[in-house]
Design a protein around this motif. Structure first.
Motif, PDB file in Angstrom:
ATOM      1  N   LYS A 172       0.830  -1.213   0.000  1.00  0.00           N
ATOM      2  CA  LYS A 172       0.000   0.000   0.000  1.00  0.00           C
ATOM      3  C   LYS A 172       0.858   1.254   0.000  1.00  0.00           C
ATOM      4  CE  LYS A 172      -1.024   1.855   3.657  1.00  0.00           C
ATOM      5  NZ  LYS A 172      -0.532   2.998   4.489  1.00  0.00           N
ATOM      6  N   THR A 173       1.885   1.283   0.842  1.00  0.00           N
ATOM      7  CA  THR A 173       2.766   2.456   0.919  1.00  0.00           C
ATOM      8  C   THR A 173       3.499   2.674  -0.395  1.00  0.00           C
ATOM      9  OG1 THR A 173       3.082   2.188   3.299  1.00  0.00           O
ATOM     10  CG2 THR A 173       4.746   3.468   2.128  1.00  0.00           C
ATOM     11  N   ARG A 174       4.010   1.604  -1.007  1.00  0.00           N
ATOM     12  CA  ARG A 174       4.712   1.739  -2.285  1.00  0.00           C
ATOM     13  C   ARG A 174       3.811   2.329  -3.356  1.00  0.00           C
ATOM     14  NH1 ARG A 174       9.445  -1.455  -2.715  1.00  0.00           N
ATOM     15  NH2 ARG A 174      10.436  -1.425  -0.656  1.00  0.00           N
ATOM     16  N   LEU A 175       2.561   1.889  -3.408  1.00  0.00           N
ATOM     17  CA  LEU A 175       1.631   2.404  -4.408  1.00  0.00           C
ATOM     18  C   LEU A 175       1.267   3.857  -4.141  1.00  0.00           C
ATOM     19  CD1 LEU A 175      -0.752  -0.675  -4.830  1.00  0.00           C
ATOM     20  CD2 LEU A 175       1.005   0.111  -6.416  1.00  0.00           C
ATOM     21  N   SER A 177       1.982   6.293 -13.191  1.00  0.00           N
ATOM     22  CA  SER A 177       2.509   4.939 -13.044  1.00  0.00           C
ATOM     23  C   SER A 177       1.566   4.083 -12.213  1.00  0.00           C
ATOM     24  CB  SER A 177       3.891   4.983 -12.383  1.00  0.00           C
ATOM     25  OG  SER A 177       3.824   5.648 -11.152  1.00  0.00           O
ATOM     26  N   HIS A 178       1.287   2.883 -12.723  1.00  0.00           N
ATOM     27  CA  HIS A 178       0.359   1.992 -12.044  1.00  0.00           C
ATOM     28  C   HIS A 178       0.978   0.611 -11.945  1.00  0.00           C
ATOM     29  CE1 HIS A 178      -2.956   4.861 -12.280  1.00  0.00           C
ATOM     30  NE2 HIS A 178      -2.567   5.088 -13.514  1.00  0.00           N
ATOM     31  N   SER A 179       0.668  -0.078 -10.880  1.00  0.00           N
ATOM     32  CA  SER A 179       1.052  -1.470 -10.724  1.00  0.00           C
ATOM     33  C   SER A 179      -0.068  -2.174  -9.987  1.00  0.00           C
ATOM     34  CB  SER A 179       2.355  -1.606  -9.938  1.00  0.00           C
ATOM     35  OG  SER A 179       3.441  -1.073 -10.644  1.00  0.00           O
ATOM     36  N   ARG A 199       9.217   5.700   6.135  1.00  0.00           N
ATOM     37  CA  ARG A 199      10.577   5.858   5.609  1.00  0.00           C
ATOM     38  C   ARG A 199      11.223   4.498   5.355  1.00  0.00           C
ATOM     39  NH1 ARG A 199      12.693  11.014   6.706  1.00  0.00           N
ATOM     40  NH2 ARG A 199      10.959  12.481   6.491  1.00  0.00           N
ATOM     41  N   MET A 200      10.984   3.538   6.243  1.00  0.00           N
ATOM     42  CA  MET A 200      11.587   2.216   6.082  1.00  0.00           C
ATOM     43  C   MET A 200      10.940   1.438   4.930  1.00  0.00           C
ATOM     44  SD  MET A 200      14.022   1.710   8.353  1.00  0.00           S
ATOM     45  CE  MET A 200      14.156  -0.045   8.689  1.00  0.00           C
ATOM     46  N   GLN A 201       9.671   1.707   4.646  1.00  0.00           N
ATOM     47  CA  GLN A 201       8.975   0.993   3.577  1.00  0.00           C
ATOM     48  C   GLN A 201       9.276   1.553   2.190  1.00  0.00           C
ATOM     49  OE1 GLN A 201       4.834   1.209   4.654  1.00  0.00           O
ATOM     50  NE2 GLN A 201       4.941  -0.562   6.022  1.00  0.00           N
ATOM     51  N   ASP A 202       9.670   2.816   2.111  1.00  0.00           N
ATOM     52  CA  ASP A 202       9.899   3.480   0.837  1.00  0.00           C
ATOM     53  C   ASP A 202      11.094   2.857   0.111  1.00  0.00           C
ATOM     54  OD1 ASP A 202      10.176   5.164  -1.316  1.00  0.00           O
ATOM     55  OD2 ASP A 202      10.327   7.009  -0.129  1.00  0.00           O
ATOM     56  N   LYS A 203      10.887   2.404  -1.130  1.00  0.00           N
ATOM     57  CA  LYS A 203      11.983   1.765  -1.864  1.00  0.00           C
ATOM     58  C   LYS A 203      13.092   2.761  -2.213  1.00  0.00           C
ATOM     59  CE  LYS A 203      10.294   2.278  -6.628  1.00  0.00           C
ATOM     60  NZ  LYS A 203       9.952   1.540  -7.860  1.00  0.00           N
ATOM     61  N   ASN A 204      12.803   4.057  -2.213  1.00  0.00           N
ATOM     62  CA  ASN A 204      13.846   5.052  -2.465  1.00  0.00           C
ATOM     63  C   ASN A 204      14.862   5.110  -1.337  1.00  0.00           C
ATOM     64  OD1 ASN A 204      12.776   5.959  -4.946  1.00  0.00           O
ATOM     65  ND2 ASN A 204      11.298   7.234  -3.866  1.00  0.00           N
ATOM     66  N   ASN A 205      14.522   4.530  -0.203  1.00  0.00           N
ATOM     67  CA  ASN A 205      15.460   4.468   0.916  1.00  0.00           C
ATOM     68  C   ASN A 205      16.212   3.143   0.956  1.00  0.00           C
ATOM     69  OD1 ASN A 205      14.657   7.010   1.767  1.00  0.00           O
ATOM     70  ND2 ASN A 205      12.994   6.199   3.006  1.00  0.00           N
ATOM     71  N   LYS A 228      -5.051   5.942  -4.192  1.00  0.00           N
ATOM     72  CA  LYS A 228      -3.919   5.079  -4.519  1.00  0.00           C
ATOM     73  C   LYS A 228      -3.625   4.149  -3.344  1.00  0.00           C
ATOM     74  CE  LYS A 228      -1.466   7.840  -7.933  1.00  0.00           C
ATOM     75  NZ  LYS A 228      -0.173   8.460  -8.312  1.00  0.00           N
ATOM     76  N   GLY A 229      -3.378   2.887  -3.668  1.00  0.00           N
ATOM     77  CA  GLY A 229      -3.092   1.922  -2.616  1.00  0.00           C
ATOM     78  C   GLY A 229      -4.329   1.436  -1.891  1.00  0.00           C
ATOM     79  N   PHE A 230      -5.526   1.787  -2.418  1.00  0.00           N
ATOM     80  CA  PHE A 230      -6.750   1.431  -1.700  1.00  0.00           C
ATOM     81  C   PHE A 230      -6.950  -0.082  -1.603  1.00  0.00           C
ATOM     82  CE2 PHE A 230     -11.272   0.240  -1.911  1.00  0.00           C
ATOM     83  CZ  PHE A 230     -11.690   0.754  -0.696  1.00  0.00           C
ATOM     84  N   THR A 231      -6.687  -0.795  -2.709  1.00  0.00           N
ATOM     85  CA  THR A 231      -6.975  -2.236  -2.714  1.00  0.00           C
ATOM     86  C   THR A 231      -6.167  -3.000  -1.672  1.00  0.00           C
ATOM     87  OG1 THR A 231      -7.607  -2.148  -5.048  1.00  0.00           O
ATOM     88  CG2 THR A 231      -7.123  -4.315  -4.131  1.00  0.00           C
TER      89      THR A 231
END
Length: 307
Positions: free
Chosen positions: A34-37, A44-46, A131-137, A276-279
């Motif tokens: 959810k956080t990534r989305l 951008s969609h996944s 912050r820990m979940q963000d792939k940019n980190n 975004k990330g609702f599902t």
């Protein structure tokens, strides 16, 4: 949530902690997805499955549990606050409005009040989790070796303090209060409505099924109501910039709808960007709300039996 003889606060605290930790351990990977989305910008969609696959393939399976320590540490006071505060506010409001029964309006009001109290408590832990979940980190050096920009939860907290200051831990406070007020209001209000609408069954197993259904529907309604505020909270807390910028929730909501509405003038399309990330969120917090209520009821029932 009270029975005829409610438990003392310290036992409610313990029951809430057990329920919260059970729910988060079971459903946490969906929270990462959810956080990534939600952090994705533009068009951008996944899919959920695609995001799961990419995380596991590029970062490893255990990345689905990255940042788990922060919410685990806060689960005991957080869930204790959710249930115990809801109990206390119900007493306060019944006295204030001079009624012996908790009606539908008061159940929503107690839920909102408990949500605001809960939200104020967890902001720093939510920020660290995001912050820990963000792939940019996460800096990927090669397929075999992965080193996180924030290596551990404590490392993340230390670096936030050093680079952004103490007040950075309360970024997204307002959005967090909105998020929890709407979720708890929807959750407890729905549970009250369902319990009043169906006959109370004597069989304990049947009552647990009813509680799971009520909690799941309550969690789903709460998620529908609070997702736009969750998107805003995630964006604000995921921003590592020290540049001062507007972070008022309502203005941020309008910015997201305007900039990420996919160029459409149709309100329904613009509105979609706020979900975004609702599902993955509803897949977690729908059944998660049922797990919370059932485990809480089981633990409190057990405590009353041995008391």
């Amino acid at each position: 949530m009270s029975e005829n003889n409610p438990l003392p606060f310290y036992l409610q605290f313990t029951a809430g902690a057990i329920a919260g930790v059970s729910e988060i351990c079971a459903m946490y990977p969906l929270d990462v997805v959810k956080t990534r989305l939600q952090l994705k910008l533009g068009n951008s969609h996944s899919s959920i499955l695609d995001t799961f696959k990419k995380i596991i393939r590029n970062e490893g399976f255990f990345r689905l549990y990255r940042g788990l320590l922060a919410p685990i540490l806060i689960e005991a006071p957080k869930r204790a606050t959710k249930f115990a505060a809801n109990e206390q506010y119900s007493v306060i409001y019944r006295k204030l409005f001079n009624t012996n029964e908790l009606n539908q309006k008061l159940s929503v009001l107690t839920g909102v009040s408990a949500g605001i109290t809960e939200g104020a408590l967890i902001v720093p832990f939510e920020l660290i989790k995001i912050r820990m979940q963000d792939k940019n980190n996460v800096m990927i050096l090669n397929i075999a070796i992965q080193v996180g920009l924030y290596e551990t939860t404590m490392d993340c907290a230390t670096k936030i303090y050093r680079t952004e200051g103490l007040m950075a831990f309360y970024k997204g406070l307002e959005a967090t209060l909105w998020r929890h007020a709407f979720w708890n209001g929807g959750y407890f209000g729905t549970i009250h409505y369902i319990r009043q609408s169906i006959p109370r069954r004597k069989e304990e197993d049947s009552r647990l099924i009813d509680n799971f259904i009520a909690g799941t529907i309550g969690g789903t309604i709460g998620t529908i109501l609070n997702t736009p505020f969750d998107v805003v909270k995630t964006r604000i807390q995921g921003d590592t910039s020290t540049i001062s910028r507007s972070s008022w929730t309502m203005s941020y909501l309008l910015q997201i709808a305007k900039k990420e509405g996919y160029g459409s003038l149709r309100p329904s399309i613009r509105f979609r960007s706020l979900y975004k990330g609702f599902t993955p969120k509803v897949l977690r917090l729908g059944p998660g709300g049922g797990i919370l209520l059932v485990v809480f009821e089981l633990v409190t029932r057990w405590m009353k039996n041995i008391a």
